[in-house]
Enzyme design. Structure first.
Site, PDB file in Angstrom:
ATOM      1  CD  GLN A 132      -2.775  -1.469   0.303  1.00 57.15           C
ATOM      2  OE1 GLN A 132      -3.748  -0.718   0.249  1.00 57.15           O
ATOM      3  NE2 GLN A 132      -2.617  -2.457  -0.552  1.00 57.15           N
ATOM      4  CB  ALA A 173     -11.598   0.732   2.970  1.00 63.21           C
ATOM      5  CG  HIS A 174      -7.430   0.281   0.062  1.00 65.47           C
ATOM      6  ND1 HIS A 174      -6.523  -0.711  -0.214  1.00 65.47           N
ATOM      7  CD2 HIS A 174      -8.617  -0.218  -0.321  1.00 65.47           C
ATOM      8  CE1 HIS A 174      -7.130  -1.745  -0.733  1.00 65.47           C
ATOM      9  NE2 HIS A 174      -8.409  -1.464  -0.808  1.00 65.47           N
ATOM     10  CG  ASN A 175      -7.133   3.381  -3.556  1.00 66.80           C
ATOM     11  OD1 ASN A 175      -6.632   2.356  -3.081  1.00 66.80           O
ATOM     12  ND2 ASN A 175      -6.441   4.210  -4.325  1.00 66.80           N
ATOM     13  CB  SER A 206     -12.181   1.769  -4.828  1.00 65.26           C
ATOM     14  OG  SER A 206     -10.815   1.410  -4.758  1.00 65.26           O
TER      15      SER A 206
END
Length: 305
Positions: free
Chosen positions: A150, A191-193, A211
């Site tokens: 990441q 969460a990521h993105n 995302s």
């Protein structure tokens, strides 16, 4: 209003639209709640925190700390960090290498800001929150889970407040972004993105999967959950425990799982309240029908005899 007239308060804040005499000293303003918040700030004693960098803080190399900033004892400031004027870093915080924190922000005890993350001006991050922890990314082959690096970061724009024990994951690549003016309650996971728009309200125990893109002025009630890789339109409200499983339009008021319009959800809840009585009625009808069929069979049998 009757309660306000008889309560023990010495003075009352009233809306401008209130017409008539009032038996207590009163202040009339357009927005009473906002005025009350201002009064609380005026009358609450300020805690005196000495400005400057404590000699008990751990400061890395090539760190830029603006005049007027405060770094309290036992904070860790990594290499290449930049901290703006008026910002306060409380004890036992970790500010990772090459992170940036703007002006007049407060980073409370136990907060982790991982490497390369960016915090804007006038932000507040409460205790034990982690900004920029690794996103949950793994590949699986032959039953073995292998971590996907990441390598992105998190960008927190200006005037954001983040509660305690919140996790905002760094992007796999690029940036996880929290838009300006957004307020996040305790125990939220982003969460990521993810890209969260401006002036959103995210209430406790909400989880936003990776995302996901959220528009401006969206409110998530407590324990709302989303799937990943979807777009949620702006100027929307999602009631507590809504489950968002697909792309959603702007200007939407949703409830339930899977999410539907709030009006439809209310009709469904009203129908569910009638289910016990309906089940009893159906059982009664089934018994009556069974008795009718048995009676007809006995009659037919008697006619044959």
């Amino acid at each position: 209003m009757d309660e306000a007239k008889t309560c023990a308060a010495s003075a009352i804040i009233l809306p401008l639209k209130y017409i008539g005499e009032f038996p207590k000293p009163s202040i009339r303003v357009e927005h009473p709640k906002a005025a009350f918040a201002q009064l609380l700030e005026i009358f609450t004693p300020k805690i005196n925190i000495p400005v400057g960098v404590s000699d008990k803080a751990c400061i890395g190399e090539n760190v830029e700390i603006a005049e007027g900033a405060t770094v309290m004892p036992f904070a860790y400031i990594g290499d290449g960090v930049k901290i703006g004027r008026g910002t306060i870093i409380y004890p036992h915080t970790y500010i990772g290498h090459y992170s940036t924190i703007g002006e007049d922000s407060k980073i409370y005890s136990g907060v982790t800001v991982r490497e390369y993350c960016k915090i804007g001006n006038r932000c507040v991050i409460h205790s034990s929150t982690a900004i920029g922890s690794d996103g949950f990314g793994f590949t699986t082959e032959n039953g073995v889970h292998t971590k996907v690096p990441q390598v992105g970061n998190v960008i927190i724009e200006d005037d954001v407040e983040i509660g305690a024990n919140v996790g905002i994951d760094r992007a796999a690549m690029g940036s996880t972004i929290i838009g300006h003016g957004t307020k996040i309650d305790n125990l939220v996971h982003i969460a990521h993105n993810c890209i969260i728009g401006a002036n959103c309200l995210i209430v406790a125990q909400t989880g936003i999967s990776g995302s996901t893109t959220v528009g401006d002025n969206v409110t998530f009630g407590g324990q709302v959950g989303t799937v990943g890789h979807i777009k949620i339109g702006g100027n929307s409200v999602y009631a507590a425990r809504s489950g968002i499983t697909k792309n959603m339009p702007a200007n939407y008021f949703g409830s339930g799982f899977p999410v539907r319009t709030h009006a439809e959800w209310l009709r469904m809840q009203a129908a569910l309240q009638k289910m016990p009585a309906l089940i009893k009625r159906v059982a009664k009808l089934e018994r009556a029908l069974k008795d009718m069929v048995l009676g007809n069979r006995e009659q037919v049998a008697g006619n044959r005899e």
